[in-house]
Every structure is written in C-alpha cells, then in structure tokens.
Design an enzyme around this catalytic site. Sequence first.
Site, PDB file in Angstrom:
ATOM      1  N   HIS A  34      26.834  -5.251 -28.115  1.00 40.27           N
ATOM      2  CA  HIS A  34      26.768  -5.967 -29.253  1.00 40.27           C
ATOM      3  C   HIS A  34      25.415  -4.872 -29.721  1.00 40.27           C
ATOM      4  CE1 HIS A  34      28.489  -8.446 -25.764  1.00 40.27           C
ATOM      5  NE2 HIS A  34      28.511  -9.438 -26.576  1.00 40.27           N
ATOM      6  N   HIS A  57      28.263  -9.335 -34.020  1.00 36.96           N
ATOM      7  CA  HIS A  57      27.986  -9.730 -32.342  1.00 36.96           C
ATOM      8  C   HIS A  57      27.620  -8.787 -30.858  1.00 36.96           C
ATOM      9  CE1 HIS A  57      26.183 -12.531 -29.508  1.00 36.96           C
ATOM     10  NE2 HIS A  57      27.317 -11.865 -29.071  1.00 36.96           N
ATOM     11  N   GLU A  95      16.494 -29.604 -11.556  1.00 36.46           N
ATOM     12  CA  GLU A  95      17.293 -28.699 -10.792  1.00 36.46           C
ATOM     13  C   GLU A  95      17.344 -27.432 -11.215  1.00 36.46           C
ATOM     14  OE1 GLU A  95      18.083 -32.647  -8.863  1.00 36.46           O
ATOM     15  OE2 GLU A  95      18.223 -31.549 -10.851  1.00 36.46           O
ATOM     16  N   HIS A 103      27.025 -38.174  -3.529  1.00 31.54           N
ATOM     17  CA  HIS A 103      25.578 -37.356  -3.452  1.00 31.54           C
ATOM     18  C   HIS A 103      26.372 -36.420  -1.875  1.00 31.54           C
ATOM     19  CE1 HIS A 103      23.904 -39.255  -5.935  1.00 31.54           C
ATOM     20  NE2 HIS A 103      22.944 -39.130  -5.431  1.00 31.54           N
TER      21      HIS A 103
END
Length: 671
Positions: free
Chosen positions: A41, A272, A421, A483
Amino acid sequence: MTALRFPVSAADAAPGSNHSEMANAIRALSMDAVQRANSGHPGMPMGMADVATVLFSRFLKFDPLRPDWANRDRFVLSAGHGSMLIYSLLHLTGYPDMTMEQLKNFRQLDSITAGHPEYGHAPGIETTTGPLGQGIATAVGMALGERLMNARYGDSIVDHHTYAIAGDGCLMEGISHEAISLAGHLKLSKLIVLFDDNGITIDGSTDLSVSDNQLLRFQACGWDAVAVDGHDPEAIAKAIEAARTSDKPSLIACKTVIGFGAPTKAGTSKTHGAPLGDEEIAGTRAKIGWPHAPFEIPDNILNAWRSAGKRGAEFASSWDEKLAALPAEKRKQFEQQISGKLPEGWKASIQAYKEKVAAEIPKLATRQSSQNALDVLTAAIPQMIGGSADLTGSNNTKSGSQGPVTASSFEGSYIYYGVREHGMAAAMNGLALYGGFIPYGGTFLVFTDYCRPSIRLSALMKQRVIYVMTHDSIGLGEDGPTHQPVEHLASLRAIPNLNVFRPADAIETAECWELALEAEGTPSVIALTRQGLPAQRKDISVNYSGYGGYILNPSILDRQVTLLASGSEVEIAIQGQKLLEAMGIGTAVVSMPCWEIFKQQPQHYRDEVLSPGTLTVAVEAALSFGWHEWIGPHGAFVGMEDFGASAPIDQLYKKFKITPEAIVEAVKARL
C-alpha cells in the site's frame, strides 16, 4: 547537559537537509519497497510523509538505541496497511534492526517488514495493527497507562505522549467510537490522533459510503479537534504543539492527497493497495524532484534523519538521572513494576487464601469465587488493573481495595469501561503493551464475540491480558439463548496461544487465576458461572489445574469409564459417577479446566488421566466441537446440540439432557 524542549525548530530538525527532502525519502522508500515486493500500500505513506516527518523530526521523544525506554512517546500506526511508513521511519531514524536490506525484503518470508506492522518483529513497533480501528483503540489503552503510571510515580519519571496515525477506515470501524468516547470521558490529554483525511478508501471516494463530520464527532466525545493542510509542515507543527498543551485528547485532521506526487494516480484509490508501476514511479521521481536510484538515500538527507533519531538519547540520559534520584524503595518499585515481574509474596497470599477455602468448603458461583480471589490478588499485586463493560456487579471484577479510575484521579486501579466491550478489550491490550500493568476485564462469555478481535491480537502479540467471562453456559437461566453461550468455548479454544480456563469450584478458580497471572506470554479467558457450585476438592498441596486436566475422583472399581468435564458440569459428572459405580461400572471423573495446558503435558501423563481403552464421555453445557480430540471416535458427548432457551436453570439442564441420568444412558448405550 543541555535541557531539550519540543517542538524542535524546522532548522534544528533538519540540519543539512530540508523538510521536503526528508519527507520525499519516506515516499521513495515506500513506493520502491512496494514495487519490489509487487504487493503493498504505497498511497498512505506517500500522503502522510509530511505529517510523519514533522512528528518524528520535531516532536516525538524516542531513542532508537533504547527502544524500550519507559518514558518514550508511543507511536501507533493504526492505519497499518501503510506499514512502509513506519518501516521507513525506523530505518531513517536509526533503529539498528531496520536495515535497508529489510526494506528491500518488504512482505517477504522471515523478514521483519511484514505486510502490516507486527509487534515483536522489530523494536519501534509498539503494537500489531492491521484490523482497522484496533490501533487507535489500543493507543487509548497506552495513553491510559501513561496517566496511571504518572499518578504513581510523578512527572519526573512518567510524562510523555501517545500519538496515533489513523485513516478513514479506522474511524469508520465501530471500535473507534467506543475508544474515542472512553478517551474523551477520561480526558486523556496526552493522546494525539493524526487523521489521514485523504477521502479515499478501496472502493473509491469516501463519498460512496460515509458523510460523517469527524471534527464534530470527536468534539462531541470531549476531544479538541482541528483541521490542517497535511502537506504544510508549519501548519502541522502548530497543530501538534497546540494539542500538546490541551487538557483533552486531540484529533488533528490532516487533509492529504493519497499517493502524493504520483503524476496520474495521486488522489485516487489506485494508489491504495497496489504497486504504482515502473512508469508511474519514474513520473513520481520527476515530479517530487527525487533523481536517486531505488533504495538510495543521499547522505545529507540520511544524516538529517539520523540526527533526529539521536536527539532522544539526551532525554533518555536525563531520565536515567531522575530515576536514580528517586528514593531507593520507590525506584525498586518502579523497576519491578515496569519489568512485568510479579512482586514477592503474592504466592504466599494466594496459598493462604486457598487454605481458607479448603477449610470452609464454600458453595459459590465461580464468579463469586473469582471476586474472593481478586480481593487477595489485587492487594498483593499492585500492577493489576481491573474493569468491566458495565457489568461490575455481575462479573464480580472489583475487589474491595480497588478505587475507580476517573478523569480527575488516576490513582485507582478499577476502570468502569461502560458498555464498550470492543473498546475495553483493545484498551487492555494497550495497557499490557504499555508495560507495568496486568489488565483484566469482564463481560458475559457470550459477548466475547464483541471482544474476539482484540483477544486474537492479545494471543498474537503474546500479551498477558486476562478476560473474565461470566455467565458461561445455559446455567445463566432466564435471560435466554441470546445470552447463553454455546459455541463460544469452542471458538475461543480454537485461537492459538490462548488459555481458556473453566474452573469447577472455588479452589480451581483460585488456581486458574494463579496460572493466568504467571503466563507472561499468553492471554487467558476465565469462564465463570452464574450459578452456585459445590466444593469439589480440599487438596491444595499442588495446583492441579496447572496440569490442564487431572483425575478429580478416581474409580473405586476397575475403571471402565472416564468422564471428562469442565466447570459446572464437573458436579454432574460426579453424580453420574456415583450412579455408574452403584451399577458396578468402574468410573473415574477427570476435571479439565484448561485444554491448552493439558495438551502441553507429556503423553504418559495424558494417558494416565484419560486411560485409553476405557469408554470416554465428555460433559459440558456447550457444543461438542473439539471434544472428540479427547473422547475419540467411540466416545460420547453429553451437552448442547443447539441454542439454549429461556427458563430456570434446573429446567434447562433437564430439557437439554445434561444430567447424571443422561450420562448413564450414554454409557450403557456403548458398553
């Protein structure tokens, strides 16, 4: 010794050369290395060369000959695909390992110049980057580490910045929002993010997919945010200088041209992720005034870069004097903490705790047993930094002695990460990489899905990060299948260099914590129950969990059956053992708190535990995936086959046939 100050003037930054020549050295090395590898890149390093030159030559505090100097500035290339930017900088500033030969071997087997920066491959690479957004989130953890250490040892010993270069992709990824929100909340003022605002992604213009106002976004999260011309060195320097005096974290949006200097491809996605090609490179050389051969850096330009690299040695030497001037006990404490070694006496503390547990024989959820162990461990090991993703009372991750970390006080050792999280897990990696801390943080086991990219990087980078994952099975009950983790243990066990612990009682829980803390190069997941579990062991003479698996209850009769179980299902296996022995079927119960450690045991030990030739039955309230390594083609599995359900725990275990009676049925069907 001369007192040094930042920023360095433009003249002092580039003796014998000038800014443009120094920046063009980065551009040339980047496009040449990518072309030679026929992979990489080039666009980002070429576009951000001006910004990087200002940062490294005029602001960044580092010493290539002491890359682990504790008070160095941290630099994170969050846009890791532009790895030739950091490799060029490390070579030019004089890091001994980053030779020109390594640049020529970019992306080749056994080189230290991997496609994306890899922690541990070369000094000066502070973290592994590649998954976009991970770098900026990890940098938040590093900046937090600086504030925590500063609160303990003061400005003379800990006083530096964390810089990150991030691209559009880093800021699009959701983890970036969690990270910048946390950083703004904690006012991590020594964190400075340089945004490569080039308006291009792989698909093309960012207009195709995003229209966010990044300045307003960061400002809304409590950051200072400004925009500058990313090719104007004085504007860049002025913005960095202002950011260094802010009482907030700072974003500097640097408007750049991707592939700067390429005559036909600059400003397009064509630069890129692909080599420019010989013709475009020749045109670039002509356009930027770089007549030199591939990988050739004129002496005056290289000397200017090397001069920038040598400047930090004076800072490091001055810091040595300040460290030596500390009171002896304080200096010893700092050196011990930064070394990563556990303090003296902690083993005695945990052993005394285990003796207490063995005497009391408590029936507790292992999440509660974990908190009891933490009460002892956090008092004995000051470098432990805890936290939870808004589940402190459920994860039981806060010990009684821990105070909160806040924007106004970093003297505590407990972080309220909020419902973040992703950001929590990455910040813990940053804390571990910063040095001096053993981070642990909690959420529900099912939400390791949110933490998984960072857990994977913990394992890849060999960092001692401890993930406390509670509510580890259908045993959490009424919250239901969203859950209740069923596939998560298997998916985590599939990650190399990750210890997955699932203790069966309070003693095993303490043992697993002990093992996680001792595993310096390995992260750990400790999976813990919501429901109460009876004590299974009183013998604490040996850390039996340290074998990974061991015979918990030997058979009374000649062994015909071996029951393997982990965590809460060990209790069910013992009940099944009683039924089978009453039927005259000799049965042993093996507790397997950690497969990964069990695999490391010698074959004779594993044979002794598993007793090849007996019928082997595994019991776990999760999917069977992976268990066949231990039970073989003729063994049986008692556990989950699908998602769970919403109901009280006792009803769930009966519904899904994870019971002593189901164990008996499985044995009788095969004997």
